[in-house]
Write a protein that holds these residues in place. Structure first.
Motif, PDB file in Angstrom:
ATOM      1  N   GLY A  79       0.784  -1.232   0.000  1.00 46.42           N
ATOM      2  CA  GLY A  79       0.000   0.000   0.000  1.00 46.42           C
ATOM      3  C   GLY A  79       0.811   1.273   0.000  1.00 46.42           C
ATOM      4  O   GLY A  79       0.245   2.364  -0.099  1.00 46.42           O
ATOM      5  N   ILE A  80       2.135   1.182   0.114  1.00 45.12           N
ATOM      6  CA  ILE A  80       2.978   2.385   0.028  1.00 45.12           C
ATOM      7  C   ILE A  80       3.086   2.757  -1.449  1.00 45.12           C
ATOM      8  O   ILE A  80       3.757   2.077  -2.228  1.00 45.12           O
ATOM      9  N   THR A  81       2.415   3.833  -1.828  1.00 39.89           N
ATOM     10  CA  THR A  81       2.325   4.198  -3.245  1.00 39.89           C
ATOM     11  C   THR A  81       3.236   5.357  -3.625  1.00 39.89           C
ATOM     12  O   THR A  81       3.233   5.785  -4.777  1.00 39.89           O
ATOM     13  N   GLY A  82       3.995   5.863  -2.671  1.00 33.03           N
ATOM     14  CA  GLY A  82       4.893   6.964  -2.990  1.00 33.03           C
ATOM     15  C   GLY A  82       5.509   7.563  -1.742  1.00 33.03           C
ATOM     16  O   GLY A  82       5.210   7.160  -0.617  1.00 33.03           O
ATOM     17  N   ARG A  83       6.383   8.556  -1.945  1.00 34.01           N
ATOM     18  CA  ARG A  83       7.124   9.166  -0.848  1.00 34.01           C
ATOM     19  C   ARG A  83       6.210   9.847   0.161  1.00 34.01           C
ATOM     20  O   ARG A  83       6.460   9.820   1.373  1.00 34.01           O
ATOM     21  N   ALA A  84       5.146  10.490  -0.321  1.00 32.90           N
ATOM     22  CA  ALA A  84       4.271  11.230   0.590  1.00 32.90           C
ATOM     23  C   ALA A  84       3.634  10.311   1.620  1.00 32.90           C
ATOM     24  O   ALA A  84       3.586  10.635   2.815  1.00 32.90           O
ATOM     25  N   LEU A  85       3.167   9.157   1.174  1.00 30.46           N
ATOM     26  CA  LEU A  85       2.538   8.222   2.099  1.00 30.46           C
ATOM     27  C   LEU A  85       3.567   7.618   3.047  1.00 30.46           C
ATOM     28  O   LEU A  85       3.295   7.422   4.245  1.00 30.46           O
ATOM     29  N   ALA A  86       4.758   7.327   2.543  1.00 29.87           N
ATOM     30  CA  ALA A  86       5.827   6.804   3.400  1.00 29.87           C
ATOM     31  C   ALA A  86       6.209   7.821   4.475  1.00 29.87           C
ATOM     32  O   ALA A  86       6.400   7.468   5.651  1.00 29.87           O
ATOM     33  N   ASP A  87       6.310   9.106   4.094  1.00 26.16           N
ATOM     34  CA  ASP A  87       6.657  10.142   5.059  1.00 26.16           C
ATOM     35  C   ASP A  87       5.555  10.309   6.106  1.00 26.16           C
ATOM     36  O   ASP A  87       5.839  10.524   7.298  1.00 26.16           O
ATOM     37  N   ARG A  88       4.315  10.231   5.676  1.00 25.94           N
ATOM     38  CA  ARG A  88       3.190  10.347   6.613  1.00 25.94           C
ATOM     39  C   ARG A  88       3.243   9.231   7.641  1.00 25.94           C
ATOM     40  O   ARG A  88       3.019   9.467   8.837  1.00 25.94           O
ATOM     41  N   LEU A  89       3.549   8.030   7.188  1.00 23.30           N
ATOM     42  CA  LEU A  89       3.643   6.908   8.116  1.00 23.30           C
ATOM     43  C   LEU A  89       4.833   7.068   9.051  1.00 23.30           C
ATOM     44  O   LEU A  89       4.733   6.782  10.259  1.00 23.30           O
ATOM     45  N   ALA A  90       5.959   7.506   8.516  1.00 23.16           N
ATOM     46  CA  ALA A  90       7.164   7.666   9.331  1.00 23.16           C
ATOM     47  C   ALA A  90       6.920   8.596  10.508  1.00 23.16           C
ATOM     48  O   ALA A  90       7.466   8.398  11.603  1.00 23.16           O
ATOM     49  N   LEU A  93       5.514   6.759  13.549  1.00 22.40           N
ATOM     50  CA  LEU A  93       6.280   5.667  14.135  1.00 22.40           C
ATOM     51  C   LEU A  93       7.442   6.200  14.972  1.00 22.40           C
ATOM     52  O   LEU A  93       7.937   7.299  14.714  1.00 22.40           O
ATOM     53  N   PRO A  94       7.922   5.404  15.931  1.00 25.00           N
ATOM     54  CA  PRO A  94       8.890   5.904  16.909  1.00 25.00           C
ATOM     55  C   PRO A  94      10.353   5.751  16.519  1.00 25.00           C
ATOM     56  O   PRO A  94      11.211   5.555  17.381  1.00 25.00           O
ATOM     57  N   PHE A  95      10.657   5.848  15.207  1.00 23.22           N
ATOM     58  CA  PHE A  95      12.022   5.603  14.764  1.00 23.22           C
ATOM     59  C   PHE A  95      12.752   6.904  14.440  1.00 23.22           C
ATOM     60  O   PHE A  95      12.188   7.799  13.810  1.00 23.22           O
ATOM     61  N   ASP A  96      14.018   6.973  14.832  1.00 25.65           N
ATOM     62  CA  ASP A  96      14.859   8.113  14.442  1.00 25.65           C
ATOM     63  C   ASP A  96      15.338   7.973  13.003  1.00 25.65           C
ATOM     64  O   ASP A  96      15.518   8.973  12.302  1.00 25.65           O
ATOM     65  N   HIS A  97      15.593   6.734  12.575  1.00 29.62           N
ATOM     66  CA  HIS A  97      16.085   6.460  11.226  1.00 29.62           C
ATOM     67  C   HIS A  97      15.246   5.326  10.632  1.00 29.62           C
ATOM     68  O   HIS A  97      15.362   4.179  11.060  1.00 29.62           O
ATOM     69  N   VAL A  98      14.409   5.648   9.658  1.00 30.26           N
ATOM     70  CA  VAL A  98      13.537   4.627   9.079  1.00 30.26           C
ATOM     71  C   VAL A  98      13.454   4.821   7.565  1.00 30.26           C
ATOM     72  O   VAL A  98      13.388   5.949   7.071  1.00 30.26           O
ATOM     73  N   LEU A  99      13.499   3.715   6.857  1.00 24.37           N
ATOM     74  CA  LEU A  99      13.290   3.697   5.417  1.00 24.37           C
ATOM     75  C   LEU A  99      12.039   2.862   5.152  1.00 24.37           C
ATOM     76  O   LEU A  99      11.978   1.689   5.539  1.00 24.37           O
ATOM     77  N   ILE A 100      11.047   3.485   4.519  1.00 22.78           N
ATOM     78  CA  ILE A 100       9.777   2.814   4.254  1.00 22.78           C
ATOM     79  C   ILE A 100       9.575   2.731   2.745  1.00 22.78           C
ATOM     80  O   ILE A 100       9.606   3.746   2.043  1.00 22.78           O
TER      81      ILE A 100
END
Length: 295
Positions: A79-90, A93-100
């Motif tokens: 369901g991750i369809t692009g950077r905007a959705l990945a950034d919204r999810l990030a 979430l409680p991560f300092d460094h995350v790649l989605i």
């Protein structure tokens, strides 16, 4: 596994049926499993499942919240369809460094490792991928409304649609159609129920189709044949040729083996690992990147 956060990584493989999370220090791995985590289908529910999984993983691995937050994390999610959705999810979430990313790179890496070849992944959703040296290409994975052909949900949905064709006398006699009519209390029941079914619920009908196909049911065979034709056409369009291996992954993927063209059947190979294995490998690669950036 109570280790400093600079030696561990977190990884997740989330789809329309389940989400698996893992923490790895390069030698030992701890895993947990929670419910569906498709961020396009239900963003809030996916966030809740991920948070539940992160908490459960921390308990199992004996990690503090600060260790979880500081560890590099790689999430491969349907369901991750692009950077905007990945950034919204990030942000949730409680991560300092995350790649989605979407779930395709992890599935490709898990199945092939560093080898060249194709992956036809058919679970609740579906996509195709090719790896050739440093080149990776993907096709499909656009969700149940506009894509996911040959997926379990597509097969289940198609079975119900073809059963209505059977009711209209457009399809020959079929035990599959009879069983679905009985299960849903007739054509009206199929229409009424299908309008409210989720992709996961459609996908739950796929084993009924594959079982009837094994028994020679004409309707079930036509669905499986059409799905395999889609997969073979897409792989040819993506550059498949004899000598390139093909991994059929996902819950229903391996069921298409006997329906593919003979040249493709000869190149079928067992996957080296699963999508979570791929997500862990990509998490460790991300860990190296973050270390390099901090140096």
């Amino acid at each position: 596994m109570s280790r400093p956060s600079d030696t561990i990584v977190l990884a997740a493989d989330g789809g329309g049926t389940r989400c698996r999370l893992a923490v790895s220090d390069g030698s030992a791995v701890q895993c947990v499993e929670v419910g569906a985590a498709n961020v396009s289908t239900d963003f809030d529910a996916a966030c809740a499942e991920l948070m539940h999984g992160i908490a459960a993983l921390a308990r199992r691995a004996g990690l503090e919240a600060t260790q979880i937050a500081r560890a590099p994390a790689y999430l491969g999610l349907a369901g991750i369809t692009g950077r905007a959705l990945a950034d919204r999810l990030a942000e949730k979430l409680p991560f300092d460094h995350v790649l989605i990313e979407d779930d395709r790179p992890a599935a490709l890496r898990g199945a092939l490792g560093s080898k060249d070849g194709f992956v036809a992944h058919c679970g609740t959703g579906s996509f195709l991928a090719v790896q050739n040296g440093d080149r990776r290409s993907f096709a499909g994975g656009w969700g149940p409304v506009l894509g996911d052909q040959a997926s379990a949900q597509w097969v289940g949905r198609r079975a119900l649609a073809c059963t209505l064709d059977f009711v209209d006398a457009l399809k020959p006699a079929s035990e599959l159609a009879d069983s679905l009519l009985s299960r849903f209390d007739g054509a009206a029941g199929i229409v009424r129920t299908a309008s409210k079914m989720s992709p996961t619920e459609f996908g739950a009908l796929a084993p009924v189709v594959t079982q009837h196909a094994k028994q020679g049911d004409a309707l079930a065979l036509s669905i499986m044949e059409d799905s395999a034709q889609y997969l073979s056409d897409q792989m040819l369009a993506m550059g498949w040729m004899p000598g390139l291996s093909i991994c059929l992954t996902g819950g229903i993927g391996p069921q298409y083996a006997e329906f593919l063209p003979a040249p493709m059947q000869q190149e079928l190979a067992e996957p080296l690992g699963d999508p979570l294995t791929g997500a862990i490998a990509l998490a460790h690669a991300f860990q190296k990147e973050t270390r390099h950036e901090r140096c």
